[in-house]
Design a protein around this motif. Structure first.
Motif, PDB file in Angstrom:
ATOM      1  N   GLU A 159      10.086   4.165  26.396  1.00  0.00           N
ATOM      2  CA  GLU A 159       9.617   3.212  27.392  1.00  0.00           C
ATOM      3  C   GLU A 159       8.580   3.923  28.259  1.00  0.00           C
ATOM      4  OE1 GLU A 159      12.747   1.363  29.544  1.00  0.00           O
ATOM      5  OE2 GLU A 159      13.788   0.647  27.738  1.00  0.00           O
ATOM      6  N   GLU A 216       5.248   3.781  30.823  1.00  0.00           N
ATOM      7  CA  GLU A 216       4.463   2.968  31.745  1.00  0.00           C
ATOM      8  C   GLU A 216       2.982   3.057  31.377  1.00  0.00           C
ATOM      9  OE1 GLU A 216       5.128   3.711  35.838  1.00  0.00           O
ATOM     10  OE2 GLU A 216       7.319   3.725  35.644  1.00  0.00           O
ATOM     11  N   GLU A 217       2.269   1.988  31.635  1.00  0.00           N
ATOM     12  CA  GLU A 217       0.840   1.936  31.336  1.00  0.00           C
ATOM     13  C   GLU A 217       0.095   3.005  32.131  1.00  0.00           C
ATOM     14  OE1 GLU A 217      -2.177   0.026  29.123  1.00  0.00           O
ATOM     15  OE2 GLU A 217      -0.173  -0.838  29.344  1.00  0.00           O
ATOM     16  N   ALA A 218      -0.790   3.756  31.434  1.00  0.00           N
ATOM     17  CA  ALA A 218      -1.679   4.742  32.073  1.00  0.00           C
ATOM     18  C   ALA A 218      -0.911   5.752  32.924  1.00  0.00           C
ATOM     19  CB  ALA A 218      -2.737   4.029  32.911  1.00  0.00           C
ATOM     20  N   GLU A 219       0.146   6.327  32.359  1.00  0.00           N
ATOM     21  CA  GLU A 219       1.019   7.244  33.097  1.00  0.00           C
ATOM     22  C   GLU A 219       0.603   8.707  32.970  1.00  0.00           C
ATOM     23  OE1 GLU A 219       5.832   8.214  33.452  1.00  0.00           O
ATOM     24  OE2 GLU A 219       5.104   6.716  32.021  1.00  0.00           O
ATOM     25  N   HIS A 279       1.216   1.629  15.514  1.00  0.00           N
ATOM     26  CA  HIS A 279       2.150   1.770  16.634  1.00  0.00           C
ATOM     27  C   HIS A 279       1.927   3.103  17.337  1.00  0.00           C
ATOM     28  CE1 HIS A 279       6.594   1.035  18.031  1.00  0.00           C
ATOM     29  NE2 HIS A 279       5.769   1.261  19.043  1.00  0.00           N
ATOM     30  N   GLU A 287      -1.218   2.856  19.427  1.00  0.00           N
ATOM     31  CA  GLU A 287      -0.958   1.996  20.585  1.00  0.00           C
ATOM     32  C   GLU A 287      -0.147   2.742  21.640  1.00  0.00           C
ATOM     33  OE1 GLU A 287       0.978  -1.318  18.812  1.00  0.00           O
ATOM     34  OE2 GLU A 287      -0.892  -2.391  18.374  1.00  0.00           O
ATOM     35  N   THR A 288       0.811   3.553  21.200  1.00  0.00           N
ATOM     36  CA  THR A 288       1.625   4.336  22.124  1.00  0.00           C
ATOM     37  C   THR A 288       0.768   5.335  22.887  1.00  0.00           C
ATOM     38  OG1 THR A 288       3.597   4.098  20.741  1.00  0.00           O
ATOM     39  CG2 THR A 288       3.582   5.928  22.298  1.00  0.00           C
ATOM     40  N   LYS A 318      -2.517   5.253  23.395  1.00  0.00           N
ATOM     41  CA  LYS A 318      -3.461   4.568  24.285  1.00  0.00           C
ATOM     42  C   LYS A 318      -2.758   4.016  25.525  1.00  0.00           C
ATOM     43  CE  LYS A 318      -5.221   2.039  20.941  1.00  0.00           C
ATOM     44  NZ  LYS A 318      -6.051   1.028  20.227  1.00  0.00           N
ATOM     45  N   LYS A 319      -1.572   3.471  25.351  1.00  0.00           N
ATOM     46  CA  LYS A 319      -0.830   2.952  26.489  1.00  0.00           C
ATOM     47  C   LYS A 319      -0.460   4.072  27.455  1.00  0.00           C
ATOM     48  CE  LYS A 319       3.366   0.459  27.807  1.00  0.00           C
ATOM     49  NZ  LYS A 319       4.616  -0.190  27.345  1.00  0.00           N
ATOM     50  N   ALA A 320      -0.058   5.213  26.919  1.00  0.00           N
ATOM     51  CA  ALA A 320       0.402   6.322  27.764  1.00  0.00           C
ATOM     52  C   ALA A 320      -0.716   6.921  28.607  1.00  0.00           C
ATOM     53  CB  ALA A 320       1.034   7.405  26.888  1.00  0.00           C
ATOM     54  N   LYS A 365      -9.560   9.018  25.940  1.00  0.00           N
ATOM     55  CA  LYS A 365      -9.423   7.570  25.981  1.00  0.00           C
ATOM     56  C   LYS A 365     -10.649   6.962  26.624  1.00  0.00           C
ATOM     57  CE  LYS A 365      -6.465   3.854  27.753  1.00  0.00           C
ATOM     58  NZ  LYS A 365      -5.227   3.537  28.492  1.00  0.00           N
TER      59      LYS A 365
END
Length: 231
Positions: free
Chosen positions: A118, A120-123, A143, A146-147, A149-151, A230
């Motif tokens: 889990e 958080e966005e841009a953490e 996946h 995506e993980t 890029k989200k991180a 990124k």
């Protein structure tokens, strides 16, 4: 798992089932700490050291994927980073915690499949992967990306070491189709420069080169090292 495929997640789980179950394998892999595995030595990757020495990285919040017994996580903590280090293997993490205590540094070791995290966005300022990506099956790459890029924060760094195709350490020269036909990653997939540039094309390339052999850090032949940003 139900034999009826209803969702995209069902497809991923079905393809996972064609390959070996990873957690038990990696626990067994790390049980014998004395076997002659090059990356069991408690030294950080030479490219990671070089990034700090060249000013390409500064202390920040880091997510390490597939941290093993913590050699890079510990180095990052020593450099002043706040580190979340993830691995499937509890055996590896137990070893990593012992090493961190010996070095008197704080690392947040997390036992998890990276796809269950889990985040958080841009953490994070940095996502680091030393030897995890070449064990990711082709159907999980989207996946994985995506993980990452989200991180990452905007402009955050992603860095990888992975097998050279047909390299000294392994690096199976398999097509994505052959992975499923053989039901195996053959110890880890190998990559060419072209393949890596294609897979990570959504990132800004900072550097992509082969690892340098050295005794001052973990430096061996047969691995790619890469840094991306990124966008």
């Amino acid at each position: 798992m139900s034999e009826t495929i209803r969702t995209y997640e069902d497809v991923l789980n079905m393809l996972d089932s064609l390959l070996r179950e990873p957690t038990a394998f990696w626990n067994g892999f790390y049980e014998d700490r004395e076997k002659g595995i090059p990356f069991f030595e408690n030294l950080p990757d030479e490219n990671l050291v070089a990034y700090f020495e060249r000013g390409l990285l500064d202390p920040g919040k880091v997510l390490e994927l597939g941290c093993g017994p913590g050699r890079n996580a510990i180095y990052l903590a020593q450099k002043g980073c706040s580190v979340d280090a993830v691995d499937l293997s509890q055996e590896a993490l137990t070893w990593g915690k012992e090493r961190a205590q010996e070095k008197n540094v704080q690392v947040n070791f997390i036992q998890s499949n990276m796809f269950d995290l889990e985040i958080e966005e841009a953490e994070y300022d940095l996502v680091y992967d030393s030897g995890c990506f070449h064990h990711i099956a082709p159907h999980r790459r989207i996946h994985y990306l995506e993980t990452v890029k989200k991180a990452l924060k905007p402009g955050g760094a992603y860095s990888i070491t992975c097998f050279v195709e047909g390299g000294e350490l392994g690096g199976a020269a398999l097509s994505d189709y052959e992975v499923y036909r053989q039901r195996s990653l053959m110890g880890g997939l190998g990559f060419t420069e072209e393949k890596l540039r294609t897979i990570f094309k959504e990132f800004e390339l900072v550097e992509l080169r082969k690892m340098k052999k050295t005794d001052k850090a973990f430096g061996v032949k047969g691995l790619w090292t890469g840094m991306f940003k990124k966008r």
